[in-house]
Write an enzyme that holds these catalytic residues in place. Sequence first.
Site: not given
Ligand code: 3MF
Length: 347
Positions: A51, A54
């Site tokens: 993210h 992150d």
């Molecule tokens: C959703 C995702 C992520 C979420 C992650 C954390 C890229 O399925 O894959 O987004 O942020 O799962 O909750």
Amino acid sequence: MSKPTTYRFSFGPWNISEGADPFGPEVRPAFPHEEKYALYKPMGFDGVQFHDDDVVPGVDDLTPDQIAKQAAKVKTMLGNQGLVPEFVAPRLWFAPQTIDGGYTSNSAKGRQYAKDRTLRTIDIAREVGSKAVVLWLAREGTYIRESKNARVAYERIQQTINDMLDHDKEIEIWIEPKPNEPTDMAFVPTIGHAITLAYASRDPKRVKGLIETAHALLAGLDPADEMAFALAHDKLGSVHLNDQNGLKYDQDKNFGAANLRVAFNQVRVLEEAGYGSKGEFIGLDVKAMRTQKGKCVTSHLTGSREIFMHLVDKVRSWDKKLEKQFVDARDYEALELAIMKHLMGVK
Ligand code: 3MF
Ligand code: MG
């Protein structure tokens, strides 16, 4: 025959969780992100999914210069570990500005926040050395459909995609569809929706999909077919392999743990299309069980990877001649038994 694909695996730091769920607090001590990166390689993973926050914690409160510096720091850290940043996703679902959604919020201020943060995510992706931004459109939907004009919402999502393509001439956008949760009804529930947005965009080649097994199952669809659809359009940017035991909350179970045959078929589709041969990752979006003990738990990730590799063996050792024979004879009963025996290891 072409060379068999050597698969590369990825996951996001959120997959090593502290075990909190909506009904209770964390059950394992926190484990800092920086320490997580050192675990990837020994576990057999080469790619990190991020993210935006992150990479750059507190991104909303930093200047572009501070953001660039932090992203460069993470890039060096990854380089030192021999890791590749696969994608960066704007975490648009935490901020107070996005309570009613981001790009489809009814508030103009909210929409502006979502756009600004998304463009910043593209900058972060470039600075950390990643070529892709993932849009998991978490809050782009409604709890009651009358609260938003769905046609306008789709236009706004389309506009955002074009704005992103304009902002950076190289970045790819991978849309991760999901039919519900956290909203009741999401605007981009399937890969078909995502790929339509891709073709309608300013630069269709740079808009693709990321398919998560559990999300397809929640939509009542077969994940292997969803992947096949994207592959047929050369638009499978990445995958989030996991599993889901029926129509419940989003479970993110270990790959193959609920339905081994459905998992086998995903591997079969990926393998037959040569997915991975151009550097695409096998991403795993699996959640550790809350019951698991440890300061840092990773066995759900290594276990899912192992199951994937065993299924690759199953796909490669499957008797295609026998399959053809049964298909030509239209004897799908015999085909089914043969597949089941193959999966069970029965001669
Ligand atoms: C959703 C995702 C992520 C979420 C992650 C954390 C890229 O399925 O894959 O987004 O942020 O799962 O909750
Ligand atoms: Mg996912």
